[in-house]
Motif scaffolding. Structure first.
Motif, short mmCIF file in Angstrom:
data_model
loop_
_atom_site.label_atom_id
_atom_site.label_comp_id
_atom_site.label_asym_id
_atom_site.label_seq_id
_atom_site.Cartn_x
_atom_site.Cartn_y
_atom_site.Cartn_z
N SER A 111 39.11 31.90 44.54
CA SER A 111 39.84 32.62 43.50
C SER A 111 39.32 34.04 43.35
CB SER A 111 39.72 31.88 42.15
OG SER A 111 40.28 30.59 42.22
N GLN A 507 47.13 24.81 31.81
CA GLN A 507 46.09 25.47 32.59
C GLN A 507 44.72 24.99 32.13
OE1 GLN A 507 46.08 27.74 35.18
NE2 GLN A 507 43.89 27.55 35.17
N MET A 512 41.27 27.53 38.38
CA MET A 512 42.11 28.73 38.37
C MET A 512 43.14 28.71 39.48
SD MET A 512 40.79 30.56 35.86
CE MET A 512 41.24 32.26 36.15
N ARG A 557 39.04 34.71 33.53
CA ARG A 557 38.70 33.39 33.00
C ARG A 557 38.42 33.46 31.50
NH1 ARG A 557 36.59 29.34 36.10
NH2 ARG A 557 35.63 30.79 37.55
#
Length: 575
Positions: A111, A507, A512, A557
């Protein structure tokens, strides 16, 4: 104990060992990976055992992935080598748990690599100043000056137009962006003559600083007013002036800010004799030099800044217009993007208010906000945004009403510093009330002071304001800067809310993958729009490009965690 319970216990044990630091070396590996922004590829670091672990666990020196494999294979061997079923199941599940940790780190590396690749692509497509290189405009005589359009405590601003020859030395068509929402083509034409004092005839603005104590030499003026030059372009000063050491009151000035669509650009900066401009005798007689006013206290020369002329300030716009909920969200986001741009280059504005935000419109009529007036900014050479506060005479900045709590409550002393890294973001939170047609809660007479307010005292925003925007504003106005998101994180939250809401559905704040896939799709869409010509809403296109150009996995994040936290709070309140 059943096998299912044993497996569950083993998985929990595998995770807890890593998280609690029993495998401290594994934690060092994770920290190193995060510090290196999760570089792609296998880790070259080895995992060292803790001294208190038994000697039979010396194979912990291998990587997490190898460790997981050895634990799992050892569990299978024990399946046929004796031992109680419970211990065998726990041992096997422990290995599986460590394997899940390694998988999570691998996902993070991928990610982060994706974010870095996207950032690299869009960093090369940064906003370029619309002004093309010209060789004139370094003298006051190069401009026709019209009426006064603004006045503050340190300067007066006048509308202006360039007089130099259009063919070789003038601002080209594209150098003067449109100022009217529906007449883009005509407004880009260079004015060859000024028929009237209209906005169309004066595409530029000249800011004349008031010079009380800087003296009349050019070098002294530039040094004293160096903060005003922070947003200056590379050609703003004459070449012979660029060698002057600009060491203003707050330290050596760093390199000038790079161009940004939401930060003012100073096209030219020069010193000249103070002229008698329209309204001077009535509006500011005391700052005039004695040759123009016998009772005047000003010096003969001062600094002039040439910028683009904008239709109005944010305050003037909000006095007559109520932005839609989407436009309001975009306006808050623009301020956050501008503040983040300043922070990344080591600048704190320290005087953010709706009077210091200019406004124009893109081709779709969406307001574009531009932060101006850097006279109170902090721009030190080390870019730390920390000001030593060892004396009460140290200037905290302007605009006491919108001064962040950590700034206005600071007490001078030995070793005390004021951290301005999140103070402008706090001011954006206060200005957001005005954007959504509410009274700014920190202006005088409203009952709240940034020095002493409690967060629960903040007035509620209208129910029409999107929930995510309300969450961002509440977070920005937290008293403690440690609990307050940075401008980048807050901007990420609004970007995700505006364009990535589907990607946030279900989510996980740790995983991610879904969000990374959305980032790839969003990047492709933005690139395709850029290749196929104007996207229609230029403000939205600029914001999307800025978001992708500043991607960082940890900031992203954190933004996701804040949004998920807000969703949980909303569910609790509605239950």
């Amino acid at each position: 104990m059943s096998v299912k319970q044993a497996l569950t216990r083993g998985l929990e044990l595998g995770r807890s060992v890593f998280q609690l630091g029993l495998l401290k070396s594994g934690g060092r590996v994770a920290a190193k990976l995060r510090a290196d922004r999760f570089r792609v590829g296998p880790s070259v670091r080895t995992v060292q055992p803790q001294a208190f672990l038994p000697s039979r666990y010396r194979y912990y020196r291998t990587s997490l992935k190898g460790l997981a494999a050895q634990l799992q294979s050892a569990g299978f061997r024990r399946r046929f080598g004796g031992g109680s079923p419970r211990n065998r199941a726990v041992f096997l599940a422990f290995g599986l748990g460590v394997g899940l940790i390694e998988q999570q780190l691998e996902d993070d590396r991928k990610s982060a690599a994706t974010c870095q690749e996207i950032q690299a692509v869009f960093s090369k497509k940064r906003f370029q100043s619309p002004l093309k290189p010209i060789i004139s405009g370094y003298k006051l005589e190069d401009y026709i000056i019209g009426n006064q359009i603004g006045k503050g405590s340190n300067a007066a601003v006048y509308e202006a137009a360039a007089q130099f020859t259009p063919q070789k030395e003038s601002i080209s068509e594209k150098s003067l962006p449109a100022v009217q929402p529906k007449d883009d083509e005509e407004e880009r034409e260079t004015p060859r003559s000024v028929a009237c004092c209209s906005f169309r005839g004066f595409p530029l603005a000249i800011k004349m600083m008031w010079n009380f104590g800087a003296g009349s030499s050019s070098e002294a003026i530039l040094k004293s007013m160096s903060q005003e030059l922070v947003p200056a372009g590379p050609l703003a000063l004459k070449q012979e002036k660029e060698q002057i050491t600009l060491d203003g009151h707050f330290g050596v000035l760093p390199k000038s800010l790079s161009a940004h669509p939401n930060v003012i650009r100073v096209y030219r900066a020069f010193t000249a004799d103070v002229p008698l401009l329209p309204g001077a005798q009535e509006e500011y007689p005391d700052v005039l030099p004695s040759r123009l006013n016998p009772d005047g206290l000003g010096n003969n020369r001062t600094l002039f800044l040439v910028m683009k002329n904008y239709p109005c300030t944010l305050r003037q716009y909000l006095e007559v217009t109520s932005p839609s909920r989407r436009q309001g969200s975009l306006m808050v986001l623009q301020l956050l993007e501008a503040v983040d741009h300043l922070c990344r280059q080591g600048v704190a504005h320290r005087d953010l208010k709706s009077d210091n935000v200019l406004l124009e419109f893109d081709s779709d009529g969406c307001p574009r906000l531009v932060i101006t007036d850097f006279g109170c900014c902090l721009a030190q050479s080390d870019s730390s945004l920390q000001l030593p506060f060892n004396s009460m005479w140290v200037n905290r900045g302007g605009n006491a009403s919108l001064m962040a709590p950590e700034v206005c409550t600071a007490v001078p002393g030995d070793g005390v510093v004021i951290d301005y890294s999140k103070s402008d973001a706090w001011a954006v939170g206060a200005i957001s009330y005005e954007i959504f047609n509410q009274q700014n809660p920190f202006y005088r007479g409203t009952g709240l002071e940034s020095r002493s307010y409690q967060e629960k005292q903040l007035p509620p925003l209208p129910s029409s304001v999107p929930a995510d925007v309300q969450l961002v504003i509440r977070l920005l106005l937290r008293r403690s800067p440690d609990k307050r998101p940075s401008a980048r994180v807050a901007a990420n939250m609004l970007n995700l809310s505006l364009w990535g809401r589907k990607a946030l559905a279900n989510q996980d704040s740790v995983g991610m993958k879904k969000l990374t896939n959305w980032l790839l799709c969003q990047s492709a869409v933005v690139l395709l729009k850029g290749c196929s010509g104007p996207s229609g809403n230029k403000v939205e296109a600029e914001l999307q490009r800025s978001f992708l150009a500043n991607l960082d996995l940890e900031d992203l994040r954190t933004a996701v965690c804040f949004l998920l936290y807000g969703q949980c709070q909303a569910c609790i309140l509605s239950a």
